[in-house]
Write an enzyme that holds these catalytic residues in place. Structure first.
Site, PDB file in Angstrom:
ATOM      1  N   ASP A 104       0.855  -1.184   0.000  1.00 38.21           N
ATOM      2  CA  ASP A 104       0.000   0.000   0.000  1.00 38.21           C
ATOM      3  C   ASP A 104       0.894   1.239   0.000  1.00 38.21           C
ATOM      4  O   ASP A 104       2.112   1.153   0.124  1.00 38.21           O
ATOM      5  CB  ASP A 104      -0.957  -0.017   1.192  1.00 38.21           C
ATOM      6  CG  ASP A 104      -0.255  -0.021   2.537  1.00 38.21           C
ATOM      7  OD1 ASP A 104       0.956   0.254   2.578  1.00 38.21           O
ATOM      8  OD2 ASP A 104      -0.918  -0.303   3.548  1.00 38.21           O
ATOM      9  N   GLY A 144      -0.465   6.066   2.829  1.00 35.74           N
ATOM     10  CA  GLY A 144      -1.346   7.194   3.120  1.00 35.74           C
ATOM     11  C   GLY A 144      -2.350   6.921   4.218  1.00 35.74           C
ATOM     12  O   GLY A 144      -2.556   7.754   5.107  1.00 35.74           O
ATOM     13  N   PHE A 145      -2.975   5.755   4.197  1.00 30.73           N
ATOM     14  CA  PHE A 145      -4.009   5.448   5.189  1.00 30.73           C
ATOM     15  C   PHE A 145      -3.405   5.373   6.592  1.00 30.73           C
ATOM     16  O   PHE A 145      -3.958   5.899   7.556  1.00 30.73           O
ATOM     17  CB  PHE A 145      -4.708   4.136   4.840  1.00 30.73           C
ATOM     18  CG  PHE A 145      -5.767   3.737   5.841  1.00 30.73           C
ATOM     19  CD1 PHE A 145      -7.023   4.311   5.798  1.00 30.73           C
ATOM     20  CD2 PHE A 145      -5.492   2.802   6.830  1.00 30.73           C
ATOM     21  CE1 PHE A 145      -7.997   3.962   6.734  1.00 30.73           C
ATOM     22  CE2 PHE A 145      -6.449   2.445   7.762  1.00 30.73           C
ATOM     23  CZ  PHE A 145      -7.713   3.032   7.711  1.00 30.73           C
ATOM     24  N   ASP A 177      -2.331   8.292  -1.732  1.00 30.62           N
ATOM     25  CA  ASP A 177      -3.622   8.975  -1.639  1.00 30.62           C
ATOM     26  C   ASP A 177      -3.892   9.432  -0.218  1.00 30.62           C
ATOM     27  O   ASP A 177      -3.142   9.123   0.702  1.00 30.62           O
ATOM     28  CB  ASP A 177      -4.762   8.063  -2.123  1.00 30.62           C
ATOM     29  CG  ASP A 177      -4.993   6.877  -1.185  1.00 30.62           C
ATOM     30  OD1 ASP A 177      -4.057   6.467  -0.485  1.00 30.62           O
ATOM     31  OD2 ASP A 177      -6.120   6.356  -1.166  1.00 30.62           O
ATOM     32  N   ASP A 186      -8.080  -7.287   0.794  1.00 29.02           N
ATOM     33  CA  ASP A 186      -7.138  -7.586   1.877  1.00 29.02           C
ATOM     34  C   ASP A 186      -7.773  -7.175   3.185  1.00 29.02           C
ATOM     35  O   ASP A 186      -8.649  -6.315   3.222  1.00 29.02           O
ATOM     36  CB  ASP A 186      -5.836  -6.799   1.701  1.00 29.02           C
ATOM     37  CG  ASP A 186      -6.015  -5.339   2.111  1.00 29.02           C
ATOM     38  OD1 ASP A 186      -5.644  -4.988   3.250  1.00 29.02           O
ATOM     39  OD2 ASP A 186      -6.547  -4.548   1.306  1.00 29.02           O
ATOM     40  N   CYS A 225     -13.425 -28.730   7.878  1.00 32.02           N
ATOM     41  CA  CYS A 225     -12.205 -27.983   7.563  1.00 32.02           C
ATOM     42  C   CYS A 225     -10.990 -28.905   7.624  1.00 32.02           C
ATOM     43  O   CYS A 225     -10.908 -29.776   8.480  1.00 32.02           O
ATOM     44  CB  CYS A 225     -12.047 -26.826   8.543  1.00 32.02           C
ATOM     45  SG  CYS A 225     -10.584 -25.806   8.241  1.00 32.02           S
ATOM     46  N   CYS A 246      -7.728 -27.666   7.805  1.00 34.23           N
ATOM     47  CA  CYS A 246      -6.552 -26.974   8.335  1.00 34.23           C
ATOM     48  C   CYS A 246      -6.005 -27.731   9.545  1.00 34.23           C
ATOM     49  O   CYS A 246      -6.704 -28.559  10.137  1.00 34.23           O
ATOM     50  CB  CYS A 246      -6.909 -25.532   8.714  1.00 34.23           C
ATOM     51  SG  CYS A 246      -7.668 -25.364  10.356  1.00 34.23           S
ATOM     52  N   CYS A 299      -8.166 -27.785  12.820  1.00 31.00           N
ATOM     53  CA  CYS A 299      -9.366 -28.621  12.799  1.00 31.00           C
ATOM     54  C   CYS A 299      -9.032 -30.099  12.623  1.00 31.00           C
ATOM     55  O   CYS A 299      -9.750 -30.971  13.105  1.00 31.00           O
ATOM     56  CB  CYS A 299     -10.294 -28.162  11.676  1.00 31.00           C
ATOM     57  SG  CYS A 299     -10.954 -26.489  11.927  1.00 31.00           S
ATOM     58  N   HIS A 356      -6.219 -21.378  10.768  1.00 28.27           N
ATOM     59  CA  HIS A 356      -7.598 -21.747  10.434  1.00 28.27           C
ATOM     60  C   HIS A 356      -8.317 -20.615   9.720  1.00 28.27           C
ATOM     61  O   HIS A 356      -8.976 -20.835   8.693  1.00 28.27           O
ATOM     62  CB  HIS A 356      -8.386 -22.128  11.688  1.00 28.27           C
ATOM     63  CG  HIS A 356      -9.860 -22.194  11.427  1.00 28.27           C
ATOM     64  ND1 HIS A 356     -10.472 -23.294  10.856  1.00 28.27           N
ATOM     65  CD2 HIS A 356     -10.843 -21.264  11.589  1.00 28.27           C
ATOM     66  CE1 HIS A 356     -11.766 -23.037  10.687  1.00 28.27           C
ATOM     67  NE2 HIS A 356     -12.007 -21.820  11.133  1.00 28.27           N
TER      68      HIS A 356
END
Length: 375
Positions: free
Chosen positions: A92, A95-96, A146, A266, A304, A306, A309, A335
């Site tokens: 990024d 700016g944020f 920005d 994101d 799941c 992962c 799990c 997870h």
């Protein structure tokens, strides 16, 4: 060097699936990018992040410029080598974070001067400096610099901010230059005002970018207002370029955004929630802090695959969280990231098969059913 390219494969309504090609590999869209704020996805090894299905990570210009420093990272071979991630990285603009984290900010036409939230040191961030930092980091996708006001805000403030961002976008494009194999994305601003969004999109199209982000959302306006903007904002941007919704979000935010034509997203939520004992599952959010899990031998989510799990019980996950053990954040983050990538894979498949509406209905119905009853 492989040039940046975007190919759309399928559409189902406004939803799209495709492939972004970079010199470091392909990114399947719609794509969710885990956030590696300071050169790491917290509680995860890079190989583990890749195992969840992630094709690309996000790095934060603001945090990396302050610590350890962009010049230092460049001297050590760039961000990919520094963090041991050989796949694409998007950075990024910074700016944020300047607006939300830094102290004593001063905004001018030139850029922003601010004091670090870490040690109070003074810095200046301009479109030119942001492009230089992102070049030093070596990211594959670079964001234009920005300014983004928090919502709600006065219409005049939003308009002034958007127009400043468009002037900065032009300077970002000039400073980015010609970098084969790297891409520059422009960021649409304008709050929740359709006319301002159109003015911003028109300015960005005139400058010309490799991709386009919808910025200035998920900053306090609420989901209904965000979806209202996405209902028209995506159509204002070039159809043949990727569309990136910044900082989103929860699972139903992600599904709603893809439904409206977004290709990339994101959010820190999967990792941040994992570290605080919250798990996202197909049946909604599960809070492992709750005592109801203390004697439950069942997995967090039986469907799941992962490690959390597959190999551990709810009782164990509850225990290690309450005990403050590091493995708690590791397992729950894995997870959550796995589940978010599972959503993206499900949507890609559904769009390709022309079955997005059915997939979406099942997604919402399963979540509405709520978590399984206590053991």
């Amino acid at each position: 060097m492989q040039r940046f390219a975007f190919n759309l494969h399928s559409r189902d309504g406004a939803a799209r699936c495709g492939t972004i090609t970079t010199s470091r590999g392909e990114i399947r869209t719609p794509a969710f990018m885990p956030v590696g704020t300071a050169g790491t996805v917290k509680a995860m090894l890079p190989g583990s992040v890749r195992e969840t299905g992630a094709d690309i990570l996000l790095g934060n210009t603001y945090h990396l410029m302050l610590r350890p420093g962009a010049e230092r990272i460049a001297g050590l071979g760039g961000l990919h080598r520094f963090m041991n991630w050989d796949r694409p990285i998007l950075t990024d603009s910074g700016g944020f974070q300047v607006m939300s984290l830094a102290d004593l900010r001063k905004l001018t036409e030139t850029g922003v001067t601010f004091r670090s939230h870490i040690d109070g040191s003074k810095h200046e961030l301009t479109p030119e400096r942001s492009m230089e930092i992102q070049r030093l980091l070596g990211s594959d996708i670079v964001m234009a610099f920005d300014e983004c006001p928090a919502l709600p805000a006065e219409g005049s403030r939003v308009a002034e901010s958007m127009r400043l961002s468009m002037r900065w976008a032009e300077r970002s494009k000039a400073a980015f230059g010609d970098r084969p194999g790297h891409a520059l994305f422009g960021i649409q601003q304008g709050g929740v005002t359709r006319e301002l969004r159109e003015e911003s999109a028109e300015a960005l199209r005139a400058i010309g970018f490799d991709g386009y982000a919808v910025g200035g959302l998920a900053v306090g306006e609420g989901q209904e207002a965000m979806f209202g903007v996405l209902d028209y904002a995506c159509d204002m941007l070039p159809d043949d370029r990727p569309r990136y919704l910044m900082g989103v979000g929860k699972p139903d935010d992600i599904v709603g955004a893809v439904k409206r034509g977004i290709d990339m997203m994101d959010c820190v939520l999967p990792s941040r929630s994992g570290r605080t004992g919250q798990a996202f599952t197909r049946r909604g959010v599960v809070n492992l802090k709750n005592a109801r899990h203390a004697d439950d031998p069942r997995p967090l989510d039986a469907e799941c695959t992962c490690p959390a799990c597959r190999s551990y019980s709810r009782a164990y996950l509850h225990h290690v969280f309450r005990a403050g053990e590091m493995i708690s954040g590791m397992l729950l983050t894995w997870h959550n990231l796995h589940y978010f990538q599972e959503i993206m894979a499900g949507m890609r498949k559904a769009i390709a098969e022309g079955a997005f509406a059915e997939w979406e209905a099942d997604f919402h119905a399963t979540r509405a059913a709520g978590d399984i009853e206590p053991a």
